[in-house]
Design a protein around this motif. Structure first.
Motif, PDB file in Angstrom:
ATOM      1  N   LEU A 100       0.845  -1.189   0.000  1.00 49.62           N
ATOM      2  CA  LEU A 100       0.000   0.000   0.000  1.00 49.62           C
ATOM      3  C   LEU A 100       0.883   1.244   0.000  1.00 49.62           C
ATOM      4  N   LEU A 101       0.409   2.288  -0.608  1.00 56.18           N
ATOM      5  CA  LEU A 101       1.088   3.575  -0.552  1.00 56.18           C
ATOM      6  C   LEU A 101       0.811   4.206   0.805  1.00 56.18           C
ATOM      7  N   PRO A 102       1.657   5.115   1.292  1.00 50.27           N
ATOM      8  CA  PRO A 102       1.386   5.779   2.567  1.00 50.27           C
ATOM      9  C   PRO A 102      -0.007   6.415   2.560  1.00 50.27           C
ATOM     10  N   GLY A 103      -0.788   6.093   3.578  1.00 52.87           N
ATOM     11  CA  GLY A 103      -2.136   6.634   3.711  1.00 52.87           C
ATOM     12  C   GLY A 103      -3.205   5.890   2.929  1.00 52.87           C
ATOM     13  N   GLN A 104      -2.808   4.984   2.068  1.00 57.48           N
ATOM     14  CA  GLN A 104      -3.779   4.246   1.268  1.00 57.48           C
ATOM     15  C   GLN A 104      -4.571   3.291   2.159  1.00 57.48           C
ATOM     16  N   MET A 105      -5.879   3.203   1.913  1.00 59.03           N
ATOM     17  CA  MET A 105      -6.743   2.331   2.699  1.00 59.03           C
ATOM     18  C   MET A 105      -7.050   1.056   1.922  1.00 59.03           C
ATOM     19  N   ALA A 106      -7.351   0.004   2.670  1.00 63.43           N
ATOM     20  CA  ALA A 106      -7.711  -1.264   2.055  1.00 63.43           C
ATOM     21  C   ALA A 106      -8.554  -2.077   3.037  1.00 63.43           C
ATOM     22  N   VAL A 107      -9.315  -2.995   2.510  1.00 64.59           N
ATOM     23  CA  VAL A 107     -10.041  -3.971   3.311  1.00 64.59           C
ATOM     24  C   VAL A 107      -9.460  -5.329   2.968  1.00 64.59           C
ATOM     25  N   ILE A 108      -9.109  -6.055   3.996  1.00 65.77           N
ATOM     26  CA  ILE A 108      -8.531  -7.383   3.792  1.00 65.77           C
ATOM     27  C   ILE A 108      -9.489  -8.379   4.442  1.00 65.77           C
ATOM     28  N   SER A 109      -9.830  -9.404   3.704  1.00 67.57           N
ATOM     29  CA  SER A 109     -10.764 -10.416   4.202  1.00 67.57           C
ATOM     30  C   SER A 109     -10.098 -11.770   4.179  1.00 67.57           C
ATOM     31  N   ASN A 110     -10.334 -12.525   5.222  1.00 64.01           N
ATOM     32  CA  ASN A 110      -9.827 -13.879   5.312  1.00 64.01           C
ATOM     33  C   ASN A 110     -10.943 -14.740   5.873  1.00 64.01           C
TER      34      ASN A 110
END
Length: 112
Positions: A100-110
């Motif tokens: 991810l880039l600095p400040g970039q958001m993401a949702v991770i699902s497992n």
């Protein structure tokens, strides 16, 4: 956590990590480590409001924002001793492992 859902938070700040700009991140981490699920949910809802961020930026101490049901003493001890290294570790993981880039958001699902 419940039998159906688990939630975790990783911090990926875009700016230099300092005490004065990590109050919400440290508050979230301290709450995750010290509170039960219902108190955690209520407190996180409160922390996610823009007026809360403005209040903290204006100098309000985070302990003034605790909800009555929270264990304030345990929270405050954890909040005050939670160093910036944990947030830096989160940042490194987000950028080095998750790309991810600095400040970039993401949702991770497992899922199971």
């Amino acid at each position: 956590t419940s039998s159906h859902t688990r939630v975790g938070i990783l911090n990926n700040p875009s700016s230099k990590i300092q005490e004065d700009n990590t109050a919400i991140a440290r508050g979230i981490l301290a709450a995750f480590l010290t509170q039960n699920n219902s108190n955690l949910k209520s407190f996180l809802s409160k922390l996610s409001k823009e007026e809360t961020a403005k209040s903290l930026a204006a100098g309000t101490k985070i302990v003034k924002l605790l909800i009555p049901e929270m264990d304030g003493n345990t929270f405050e001890k954890k909040y005050n001793t939670l160093g910036l290294d944990l947030i830096k570790t989160h940042q490194m993981f987000c950028q080095e492992v998750l790309k991810l880039l600095p400040g970039q958001m993401a949702v991770i699902s497992n899922g199971r």
